[in-house]
Scaffold this active site. Sequence first.
Site, PDB file in Angstrom:
ATOM      1  N   THR A   1     -61.263   2.986  60.634  1.00  0.00           N
ATOM      2  CA  THR A   1     -61.127   3.072  59.176  1.00  0.00           C
ATOM      3  C   THR A   1     -62.504   3.098  58.513  1.00  0.00           C
ATOM      4  OG1 THR A   1     -58.994   1.995  59.231  1.00  0.00           O
ATOM      5  CG2 THR A   1     -60.140   1.928  57.140  1.00  0.00           C
TER       6      THR A   1
ATOM      7  N   GLU B   1     -58.466  -7.463  56.078  1.00  0.00           N
ATOM      8  CA  GLU B   1     -58.853  -6.048  55.949  1.00  0.00           C
ATOM      9  C   GLU B   1     -60.360  -5.907  55.831  1.00  0.00           C
ATOM     10  OE1 GLU B   1     -56.577  -4.626  57.105  1.00  0.00           O
ATOM     11  OE2 GLU B   1     -55.454  -3.428  55.674  1.00  0.00           O
TER      12      GLU B   1
HETATM   13  N1  HSE Z   1     -56.484   3.154  51.986  1.00  0.00           N
HETATM   14  C1  HSE Z   1     -57.111   2.881  53.244  1.00  0.00           C
HETATM   15  C2  HSE Z   1     -57.913   4.114  53.653  1.00  0.00           C
HETATM   16  C3  HSE Z   1     -56.060   2.590  54.267  1.00  0.00           C
HETATM   17  O1  HSE Z   1     -57.363   5.207  53.554  1.00  0.00           O
HETATM   18  O2  HSE Z   1     -59.064   3.965  54.053  1.00  0.00           O
HETATM   19  C4  HSE Z   1     -56.592   2.274  55.622  1.00  0.00           C
HETATM   20  O3  HSE Z   1     -55.493   2.026  56.467  1.00  0.00           O
END
Ligand code: HSE
Length: 328
Positions: free
Chosen positions: A200, A148
Amino acid sequence: MVPSNQWIKIKAPATVANMVCGFDILGFAVNDPYDEMEMRIVKRAVGQAAITIINIDDYNLPTDPELNVAGAALLAMIEEYTANSTIEKTVVDFSTIGFEVKINKLIKPGSGVGSSAASSAGAVVGANYLLGNIFSKDDLVRFAMNGEKVASGVKHADNIAPCIFGGVTLVRSIFPLEIVTLPSPELFVTIVHPQIEVRTADARSILRQKVLLKDAIKQWGNIAGLVAGLMKSDYDLIGRSLEDVIIEPVRSILIPGFDALKLSCKQAGALGGGISGSGPSIFMLSKTEEIAKAVEKEMHELYAGMNLPHNTYVTTINQKGVEIVDLF
Ligand code: HSE
């Protein structure tokens, strides 16, 4: 340890992170879509990389292990395996063996349903199986979070945890890691993926770093309400708690037709829903499959009316997480 050259086939589910109010802490796995991967342990010559990534899809993702999310997760696992003298080791020397990983991404990268988490989690669950299941699921989440970091610049576990554990998970703490698995009543999930890309990292960079106390109070009321609703199988409480006053007002501007879509899905009977992870996918939870399909119809109609290409899934919560589905 599974013998060298024995291939395993892995199924890694998509995940919906945040569950609307639980930014970075709540998430659940779904049965559709999922990634397929194949892995084996191979002997390697000195100097040859420990991880070979072979993409068998058309996304052209990096194959350099340090730049590939599955590779980064595996490197973290190998590092701990090599450094930790308390592990009962089946592989004595990682300088003579390595992992070969074939990845077939059926979860489109950048779609907001945990594509990078599926690759990272699938890789570490597969590697653990090949090594004789020496690591715990918590360990695997820690390793996979390195994937991630490669994908979004941040180690968050709200996709990785449900991908590995299955079901609904709460990341109570990330450092040190504490994952709480939550029960849920039967829920049907409708997901729409408008064909635009939201990175993201970008969706995180636009967020405000400070929140007002009155918003925080609403948000933690909703998080507690959602967790209680899941545990008590209280559908109405689940629905009322699917509200986000902190992240959604900022991020929803990145998603065409977001407010109208949410409204029409709720009018069709959905309990509630919102942005899946960092978007652009949107998910809705429903009590029955019939309602979930009516919600899908609303999604189609809205995006067809906007001439926006999209695809949808009607699915259920995946309770198993990453699975080894075949040996060949
Ligand atoms: N919690 C993370 C965000 C998840 O919302 O940025 C990304 O998939």
